[in-house]
Write an enzyme that holds these catalytic residues in place. Structure first.
Site, mmCIF file in Angstrom:
data_model
loop_
_atom_site.group_PDB
_atom_site.id
_atom_site.type_symbol
_atom_site.label_atom_id
_atom_site.label_comp_id
_atom_site.label_asym_id
_atom_site.label_seq_id
_atom_site.Cartn_x
_atom_site.Cartn_y
_atom_site.Cartn_z
ATOM 1 N N ILE A 182 35.983 33.635 48.237
ATOM 2 C CA ILE A 182 36.546 32.749 47.547
ATOM 3 C C ILE A 182 36.371 32.191 48.199
ATOM 4 C CG2 ILE A 182 38.749 30.494 46.991
ATOM 5 C CD1 ILE A 182 40.348 32.960 46.003
ATOM 6 N N HIS A 238 13.593 51.707 32.236
ATOM 7 C CA HIS A 238 13.394 50.743 32.488
ATOM 8 C C HIS A 238 12.345 49.414 32.011
ATOM 9 C CE1 HIS A 238 9.975 50.633 36.275
ATOM 10 N NE2 HIS A 238 9.087 50.271 35.102
ATOM 11 N N GLY A 254 38.016 30.181 56.191
ATOM 12 C CA GLY A 254 38.340 31.628 55.173
ATOM 13 C C GLY A 254 37.117 31.699 54.885
ATOM 14 N N ALA A 257 40.963 28.296 52.399
ATOM 15 C CA ALA A 257 40.865 29.985 51.297
ATOM 16 C C ALA A 257 41.364 30.691 51.840
ATOM 17 C CB ALA A 257 39.011 29.497 50.716
ATOM 18 N N LYS A 304 33.151 30.662 38.388
ATOM 19 C CA LYS A 304 31.481 31.148 38.043
ATOM 20 C C LYS A 304 31.069 30.147 37.316
ATOM 21 C CE LYS A 304 32.710 33.668 39.666
ATOM 22 N NZ LYS A 304 34.145 34.378 40.304
ATOM 23 N N GLY A 359 37.067 34.916 53.355
ATOM 24 C CA GLY A 359 36.635 35.705 52.399
ATOM 25 C C GLY A 359 35.587 35.338 51.040
ATOM 26 N N ALA A 407 42.581 39.473 37.685
ATOM 27 C CA ALA A 407 42.335 39.407 36.714
ATOM 28 C C ALA A 407 42.219 40.508 35.424
ATOM 29 C CB ALA A 407 41.155 38.349 36.188
ATOM 30 N N GLU A 460 35.504 31.049 60.615
ATOM 31 C CA GLU A 460 36.790 32.621 60.346
ATOM 32 C C GLU A 460 37.047 33.394 61.252
ATOM 33 O OE1 GLU A 460 37.313 34.502 57.353
ATOM 34 O OE2 GLU A 460 38.247 35.743 58.689
HETATM 35 C C1 LIG Z 1 39.070 30.110 43.235
HETATM 36 C C2 LIG Z 1 39.906 31.759 42.293
HETATM 37 C C3 LIG Z 1 38.758 33.059 41.866
HETATM 38 C C4 LIG Z 1 38.880 33.768 41.741
HETATM 39 N N1 LIG Z 1 38.291 34.480 40.319
HETATM 40 C C5 LIG Z 1 38.375 36.175 40.711
HETATM 41 C C6 LIG Z 1 37.077 36.580 39.509
HETATM 42 O O1 LIG Z 1 36.038 35.980 39.443
HETATM 43 N N2 LIG Z 1 37.364 37.998 38.779
HETATM 44 C C7 LIG Z 1 38.639 38.479 39.576
HETATM 45 O O2 LIG Z 1 38.811 39.390 38.936
HETATM 46 N N3 LIG Z 1 39.498 37.234 39.677
HETATM 47 C C8 LIG Z 1 39.669 36.576 40.094
HETATM 48 N N4 LIG Z 1 40.513 35.062 40.288
HETATM 49 C C9 LIG Z 1 41.725 36.158 41.143
HETATM 50 C C10 LIG Z 1 42.619 35.631 39.241
HETATM 51 O O3 LIG Z 1 42.292 34.971 38.723
HETATM 52 C C11 LIG Z 1 44.272 36.397 39.386
HETATM 53 O O4 LIG Z 1 44.132 37.798 39.709
HETATM 54 C C12 LIG Z 1 44.684 36.296 37.943
HETATM 55 O O5 LIG Z 1 44.110 35.272 37.297
HETATM 56 C C13 LIG Z 1 45.966 36.822 38.137
HETATM 57 O O6 LIG Z 1 46.678 36.702 36.384
HETATM 58 P P1 LIG Z 1 47.825 36.666 36.091
HETATM 59 O O7 LIG Z 1 48.204 36.709 35.155
HETATM 60 O O8 LIG Z 1 48.472 37.293 37.679
HETATM 61 O O9 LIG Z 1 48.790 34.993 37.097
HETATM 62 P P2 LIG Z 1 48.178 33.431 36.475
HETATM 63 O O10 LIG Z 1 46.785 33.581 36.148
HETATM 64 O O11 LIG Z 1 48.126 33.059 38.133
HETATM 65 O O12 LIG Z 1 49.124 33.210 35.712
HETATM 66 C C14 LIG Z 1 50.617 33.478 35.783
HETATM 67 C C15 LIG Z 1 50.530 31.730 34.664
HETATM 68 O O13 LIG Z 1 51.991 31.722 35.347
HETATM 69 C C16 LIG Z 1 52.650 30.396 35.161
HETATM 70 N N5 LIG Z 1 53.434 30.546 35.276
HETATM 71 C C17 LIG Z 1 54.174 30.952 36.568
HETATM 72 N N6 LIG Z 1 55.350 30.426 37.018
HETATM 73 C C18 LIG Z 1 56.011 29.801 36.099
HETATM 74 C C19 LIG Z 1 57.311 29.438 35.228
HETATM 75 N N7 LIG Z 1 58.497 29.847 35.848
HETATM 76 N N8 LIG Z 1 57.638 29.226 33.904
HETATM 77 C C20 LIG Z 1 56.346 28.674 32.943
HETATM 78 N N9 LIG Z 1 54.771 29.251 33.266
HETATM 79 C C21 LIG Z 1 55.127 29.801 35.105
HETATM 80 C C22 LIG Z 1 51.494 30.068 35.243
HETATM 81 O O14 LIG Z 1 51.730 28.125 35.454
HETATM 82 C C23 LIG Z 1 50.391 29.942 35.117
HETATM 83 O O15 LIG Z 1 48.974 29.333 33.931
HETATM 84 C C24 LIG Z 1 40.254 34.250 41.235
HETATM 85 C C25 LIG Z 1 41.163 32.919 41.511
HETATM 86 C C26 LIG Z 1 41.393 31.644 42.304
HETATM 87 C C27 LIG Z 1 41.865 30.956 42.812
#
Ligand SMILES: Cc1cc2nc3c(=O)[nH]c(=O)nc-3n(C[C@H](O)[C@H](O)[C@H](O)COP(=O)(O)OP(=O)(O)OC[C@H]3O[C@@H](n4cnc5c(N)ncnc54)[C@H](O)[C@@H]3O)c2cc1C
Length: 464
Positions: free
Chosen positions: A187, A443, A183, A269, A52, A185, A319, A206
């Site tokens: 992203i 408004h 892609g 992507a 963003k 989608g 997220a 795509e």
């Molecule tokens: C480019 C991009 C844009 C996005 N934009 C949006 C958006 O606008 N809005 C939205 O809602 N979502 C968006 N998302 C998706 C969003 O980022 C994810 O849905 C969200 O981060 C998922 O959260 P999570 O906690 O499940 O996992 P993650 O955020 O992936 O966190 C997982 C963490 O676990 C850690 N980890 C994994 N395995 C281990 C291990 N064995 N030991 C220690 N640490 C470990 C990783 O290092 C990571 O930090 C976007 C994603 C991308 C790639």
């Protein structure tokens, strides 16, 4: 080996894991969180926030270029320049403020954060390889898995060299002259549009015949028009075959014709997949749902006291879903009665224009057997949209014909992401068309289109 015992151990410090840990800390549960990279996970470091930030910078640059080109508002500026390295530094500043904030919140909640790679030994034992090379053994009563997701690679065109994922695309040291995005989608399009606005030539390949294939035609039409206006070249119903030795992308059309797309960088992507490998997950033999860990309405896995949240549990990989699950899982572990059963989770594409979908689309409602009323209100008839030069797009409501219960909202247009709050609240609170139509909306705001679409569904539209 150094060892420690805790009540709750969270693997992963993304929005799912850090929220679970903060809430557990607030509830007085002794909690340890293990994270191998920066706190904040994909979302704060390489996802939502940096994308963003880049989109905003690209929008501002484009706006300045638009002013240099005889703006109808009468604003004139000399030809603007962009220093992309400074843009990336600015973006990194936001990321570090936010990740620092997460560290402070965890500390305030009494959560111990351990930096290192976690490896599951069994449902109650995890070994952490810390940055200094030591192994620490952690024993816990409850284990929350929040390891997130990773970008899907094309096996014949793996990441490396000119082939990049969104992670690298969010930290450019210089702009490629020609970017090919694989892609269309959210992203791929968010980043493709940003790069185009920053000055790169962008082509998108795509496999389906449409952009944003997860959304319906009417909703994506304004995005398609904007892509054409911006000069993003689309190759729909085409598949990527690989890279030529010179770096061009080989593309095959639906008619099996092949052509080469010159590229300095190729952003792949094509989706994300739950991160299930490399940390001993298989030792737990959990029930899976495809590639994702299967969970119930309380985020329980098939093993007692092992829980999973966020992207690891599959779609929708967002997220705000991960955070909601994180909060819930901590409360369930604390003994609260909670169920993860949202009526709707908003999905947003921060494209230009933005797209929002909450709840059921007209097609989904029909497929679910609902007899529905659908009505739209165009921003072309909204005064605030005109003053923002943003009269493209519309708000659409889907409601049951019998009792007017609202089942879904969709919108496309400038800044409609901010309408998602109203959409989600109305659905979660069980609002009817009359509730929205009878609420005074300020408004002039874009939000008036929300009220007007409800009025229109009732056959009482005032401004169209
Ligand atoms: C480019 C991009 C844009 C996005 N934009 C949006 C958006 O606008 N809005 C939205 O809602 N979502 C968006 N998302 C998706 C969003 O980022 C994810 O849905 C969200 O981060 C998922 O959260 P999570 O906690 O499940 O996992 P993650 O955020 O992936 O966190 C997982 C963490 O676990 C850690 N980890 C994994 N395995 C281990 C291990 N064995 N030991 C220690 N640490 C470990 C990783 O290092 C990571 O930090 C976007 C994603 C991308 C790639």
């Amino acid at each position: 080996m150094n060892s420690k015992t805790t009540t709750l151990l969270v693997i992963g410090g993304g929005p799912g894991g850090y929220v679970a840990a903060i809430r557990a800390g607030q509830l007085g549960i002794p909690t340890v969180l293990v994270e191998s990279e920066a706190l904040g996970g994909t979302c704060l470091n390489i996802g939502c926030i940096p994308s963003k930030a880049l989109i905003h910078a690209a929008d501002e640059f484009e706006k300045a270029r638009h002013f240099g080109n005889n703006s109808p508002l009468g604003i004139r500026v000399a030809s603007p320049q962009i220093d992309v390295r400074q843009t990336v530094r600015w973006k990194d500043g936001i990321v570090s403020r936010l990740t620092g904030g997460v560290a402070a919140l965890l500390k305030r909640s009494g959560v111990q954060v351990i930096r290192g790679w976690a490896r599951i030994e069994d449902g109650k034992t995890v070994d952490v390889q810390t940055a200094s090379g030591e192994t620490q053994r952690l024993r816990c009563e409850h284990l929350v898995l929040a390891t997130g997701s990773t970008a899907v690679q094309l096996p014949f065109m793996p990441f490396g060299g000119s082939v990049i994922s969104s992670t690298e695309a969010l930290a450019p040291q210089e702009l490629p002259r020609r970017l090919v995005v694989v892609g269309a989608g959210y992203i791929g399009l968010e980043l493709g549009i940003a790069y185009r606005k920053l000055g790169a030539e962008v082509a998108v390949v795509e496999a389906t015949p449409r952009v944003l294939p997860a959304y319906d035609d009417e909703l994506t039409r304004p995005v398609l028009a904007s892509l054409k206006r911006l000069g993003v070249v689309l190759h729909l119903a085409c598949t990527v075959q690989g890279l030529d030795p010179g770096g061009a992308v080989r593309v095959r059309t639906a008619k099996a014709d092949e052509f080469a797309l010159p590229a300095d960088r190729v952003l792949v992507a094509v989706g994300r997949q739950p991160r299930t490998e490399g940390f001993g997950l298989e030792t737990l033999h959990l029930d899976m749902a495809g590639r994702a860990v299967r969970v119930d309405e309380q985020c329980r896995t098939s093993m007692r006291n092992v829980w999973a949240i966020g992207d690891l549990t599959g779609e929708p990989m967002l997220a705000h879903r991960a955070m909601a699950q994180g909060e819930l899982v901590a409360e369930v572990i604390a003994g609260h009665k909670r169920r993860f059963a949202p009526t709707a989770i908003a999905a947003i594409c921060f494209t230009d224009p933005e797209v929002v979908a909450v709840g059921l689309s007209p097609e989904e409602a029909a497929e679910a057997g609902h007899d529905c009323i659908t009505a739209s209100f165009p921003f072309a008839a909204n005064g605030r949209a005109m003053t923002l030069e943003a009269s493209e797009g519309f708000v659409r409501v889907v409601a049951r014909r019998d009792n007017h219960l609202i089942l879904g909202w969709q919108a496309v247009g400038r800044a409609v992401s901010e309408l998602s709050t109203a959409f989600s609240q109305s659905i979660e609170l069980g609002a009817t068309l009359e509730d929205i139509a009878g609420t005074i909306h300020a408004h002039p705001t874009l939000g008036e289109a929300v009220q007007e679409s409800a009025l229109r569904a009732l056959g009482q539209a005032l401004h169209i």
